[in-house]
Design an enzyme around this catalytic site. Structure first.
Site, mmCIF file in Angstrom:
data_model
loop_
_atom_site.group_PDB
_atom_site.id
_atom_site.type_symbol
_atom_site.label_atom_id
_atom_site.label_comp_id
_atom_site.label_asym_id
_atom_site.label_seq_id
_atom_site.Cartn_x
_atom_site.Cartn_y
_atom_site.Cartn_z
ATOM 1 C CB CYS A 2 65.476 -105.289 -18.515
ATOM 2 S SG CYS A 2 66.346 -106.969 -18.270
ATOM 3 N NE ARG A 27 60.804 -102.805 -20.991
ATOM 4 C CZ ARG A 27 60.731 -102.712 -22.633
ATOM 5 N NH1 ARG A 27 59.627 -102.612 -23.030
ATOM 6 N NH2 ARG A 27 61.702 -103.139 -23.331
ATOM 7 C CD1 TRP A 73 61.803 -112.070 -17.890
ATOM 8 C CD2 TRP A 73 63.438 -112.169 -19.321
ATOM 9 N NE1 TRP A 73 61.583 -113.415 -18.823
ATOM 10 C CE2 TRP A 73 62.480 -113.599 -19.509
ATOM 11 C CE3 TRP A 73 64.619 -112.160 -20.180
ATOM 12 C CZ2 TRP A 73 62.730 -114.573 -20.530
ATOM 13 C CZ3 TRP A 73 64.734 -113.314 -21.140
ATOM 14 C CH2 TRP A 73 63.926 -114.224 -21.158
ATOM 15 C CG ASN A 99 66.042 -103.785 -22.465
ATOM 16 O OD1 ASN A 99 65.994 -105.232 -22.335
ATOM 17 N ND2 ASN A 99 65.081 -103.391 -23.251
ATOM 18 N N GLY A 100 69.038 -105.735 -22.779
ATOM 19 C CA GLY A 100 69.534 -106.175 -23.835
ATOM 20 C C GLY A 100 70.584 -107.352 -23.860
ATOM 21 C CD GLU A 483 46.716 -116.559 -28.686
ATOM 22 O OE1 GLU A 483 47.944 -116.945 -28.949
ATOM 23 O OE2 GLU A 483 46.451 -115.902 -27.830
ATOM 24 C CE LYS A 487 46.847 -115.189 -24.803
ATOM 25 N NZ LYS A 487 48.097 -115.634 -25.400
ATOM 26 C CG HIS A 506 48.962 -138.907 -39.446
ATOM 27 N ND1 HIS A 506 49.381 -139.749 -40.382
ATOM 28 C CD2 HIS A 506 48.067 -138.172 -39.616
ATOM 29 C CE1 HIS A 506 48.213 -139.648 -41.286
ATOM 30 N NE2 HIS A 506 47.691 -138.717 -40.952
ATOM 31 C CE LYS A 605 51.859 -107.078 -23.540
ATOM 32 N NZ LYS A 605 51.085 -108.268 -23.943
#
Ligand code: AGP
Length: 610
Positions: A2, A27, A73, A99-100, A483, A487, A506, A605
């Site tokens: 947010c 965000r 978000w 936000n939170g 990584e 992506k 395995h 983000k």
């Protein structure tokens, strides 16, 4: 998670808020809204992206010189008109952006419903606006009502609040969610992040936890929760808005991938002198004395940053010979970790605000550990709370999928382990010079890989119909493969899994069949033969193999279907180079599949909630 903005001044607030929100869309981007004061509070919000809000605003003709805005978000309740911020009370005289996460919102909501408050959304945020209204009954000022409400809330919040009855002020409060105050001339601003302010001012205050800002046109007053005035230095932002623009690239992600040679050059120029046998990390206060007492290093981070931390862990053990472990931040604090004054913690983060990483930092500090923060965002909470900071200096990273910040995090891991290795006498001058010279070659080597972009693009297009992809590697190559797989998941929405190459047999090898796609990472020469054997095992079962290998590796050509070569370098540094083709591969797969590369679904983000 947010983005919030606020403006008070003489100009029309709506366009300023919308422009600010545009820079914060990274965000969160599932709904957005603005509330503007003009004798009464007008509210416009909408489900969807900011462009949808702009369309809706087009017909609304909202006027006013004070307002707040939000891009969301979703955490509590689906993306919808009703769940979008700002939220207002039933009397429509208070508007609030948040936000939170409010952890005790269910209890508070039940209590308020019993008192007759009507909720229209499923959000935790709406609780706060009703709680302020309820607190107004027993307090003298709007500020007191906000403070009384805040004292009832458990959880994290950055709040921007306006009230019809308090028409000359925006009140902002912060607890565990970032909030920056922009100081202008005859106008002031609030924002979740600096880019939202840069068009208007470079002078900012970073609000700390449990601080309040009272913004008027001509002044900003900072208080603690007991209403004592807080004095702090104005922070002057030095970087430019250009850094946050696309500069002709189709996406921020591609621009940021291409920025890597420059970022590396800038960072290395600051840290390494080509004739010196020491690394210039003056701002790091760790010294021999401190290291003498360190018997364990925890590297803590989330997501991509945790893969950089994984590299850091391996290097600290191998090069500096200190016991080191990498812990995923969201798990760390629930493991009852053994931390004391002999512990060194290194937190790694682009934003410096990730909730879990920040919680781990605070936990470590409470137990007496020494904390180094390797962070990108200057002035972020981690940077301010750690004992030591090593800035990544990658510049603003806008694409949700991290690329240049990850490379800068790797460099930070290299530099910290070399510095510690030198302080402990584990790296001699000859070894240092070899490493130093290899580091200085990185920017040109990255350019060389980027020059193969077309080749990697074609390879990606060839695999657009794959349903999943396996990534394998050993040692530092395994960290790189984690990584690479992330992506693909983030932006191509394909199932991608990474395994230590030796682990395949395995269990996971049962998944390999004709046409399965596997990416083998072969940056670590001394493990190369072993990984090649594992590649042969999957080839024998019908898999199609792409390998990323060092120039000069002829062997792999005979086994893999396609090979992307990267320049050979010191074993510590290959992990950075093998990752560049992974970034381009994921980028072009995502583009080929028509996805929104910079704003992938369900992601944000900066993850400032647990
Ligand atoms: C990276 O591509 C991701 N978007 C994500 O994993 C990110 O690295 C993670 O959320 C940690 O963020 P931070 O570096 O800001 O702490």
């Amino acid at each position: 998670m947010c983005g919030i903005v606020g403006y008070i001044g003489d100009r029309e607030a709506t366009p300023i808020l919308v422009e600010g929100l545009k820079t914060l869309e990274y965000r969160g981007y599932d709904s957005a809204g603005v509330a503007i004061y003009n004798d009464k509070i007008d509210l416009v919000k909408t489900k969807g992206r900011l462009k949808d809000l702009v369309k809706t605003l087009g017909d609304s003709n909202m006027k006013g010189t004070m307002g707040i805005g939000h891009t969301r978000w979703a955490t509590h309740g689906e993306p919808s008109y009703l769940n979008a911020h700002p939220h207002m009370n039933s009397d429509v005289d208070i508007a609030l952006v948040h936000n939170g996460i409010i952890e005790n919102y269910i209890e508070l909501r039940e209590e308020l419903i019993e008192k007759g408050y009507k909720f229209v959304s499923e959000t935790d945020t709406e609780t706060i606006v009703h709680l302020i209204t309820e607190s107004e009954k027993t307090t003298d000022t709007f500020l007191d009502a906000i403070l009384a409400a805040a004292s009832r809330i458990d959880g994290s919040y950055a709040l921007g609040v306006i009230s019809h009855k308090n028409p000359d002020e925006i009140i902002a409060v912060r607890k565990e969610s970032p909030l920056v105050i922009g100081i202008g001339e005859g106008e002031n601003f609030i924002a979740s992040d600096i880019p939202a302010l840069l068009k208007h001012t470079r002078n900012v205050y970073f609000l700390e936890d449990n601080e309040i800002a009272i913004l008027r046109k001509e002044s900003v007053k900072l208080l603690d929760m007991d209403k004592n005035e807080v004095k702090k230095e104005i922070f002057r932002v030095t970087w430019d808005m250009d850094a946050a623009e696309k500069a002709g690239f189709n996406h921020f992600m591609l621009k940021e991938i291409h920025e890597q040679p420059r970022v590396m050059r800038d960072v290395l120029a600051q840290r390494i002198d080509e004739t010196s046998t020491e690394i210039k990390l003056d701002q790091l206060k760790i010294d021999k004395e401190l290291l003498k007492r360190v018997n364990k290093v925890y590297l803590v981070a989330c997501g991509t940053a945790s893969y950089a931390a994984e590299v850091g862990k391996e290097l600290l053990q191998k090069v500096a010979r200190i016991p080191a472990v990498m812990e995923t931040a969201s798990e760390f604090r629930y493991k009852d970790p053994i931390i004391d004054e002999n512990t060194l913690m290194i937190v790694v983060s682009q934003s410096g605000e990730t909730a879990d990483t920040l919680a781990a930092l605070r936990m470590a500090k409470k137990s007496g550990a020494y904390v180094i923060a390797a962070v990108n965002v200057v002035g972020s909470t981690m940077a301010r709370e750690a004992d030591d900071v090593l800035y990544l200096c990658a510049g603003p990273e806008i694409a949700v999928a991290s690329t240049k910040a990850y490379s800068a995090q790797l460099v930070a891991m290299y530099l910290i382990s070399i510095k510690i290795g030198r302080l402990l006498g584990k790296i001699n001058d000859t070894e240092f010079i070899e490493l130093r010279d290899a580091l200085l070659k990185l920017p040109t080597q990255i350019e060389k890989i980027l020059a193969r972009e077309e080749e990697i693009k074609m390879l990606a297009y060839k695999h657009l119909d794959m349903k999943n992809i396996f990534y394998i590697g050993r040692g530092l190559d395994y960290a790189a493969s984690l990584e690479g797989a992330l992506k693909i998941k983030e932006i191509a929405y394909l199932h991608a899994e990474s395994y230590p190459a030796g682990e395949l047999k395995h269990g996971p090898i049962a998944l390999i069949e004709n046409g399965s796609v596997l990416m083998g990472i072969l940056g670590q020469e001394y493990l190369m033969e072993k990984t090649i054997s594992n590649i042969k095992e999957v080839k024998a079962r019908g898999a199609e193999v792409i390998a990323i290998a060092l120039e000069g590796n002829e062997k792999v050509k005979k086994i893999a279907d396609d090979v992307i070569y990267v320049p050979a370098t010191h074993w510590m540094l290959t992990t950075l180079l093998v990752n560049i083709p992974q970034q381009l591969f994921a980028y072009y797969i995502a583009c080929g599949l028509g996805h929104d590369v910079d704003k992938p679904r369900n992601l944000a983000k900066s993850v400032t909630v647990e």
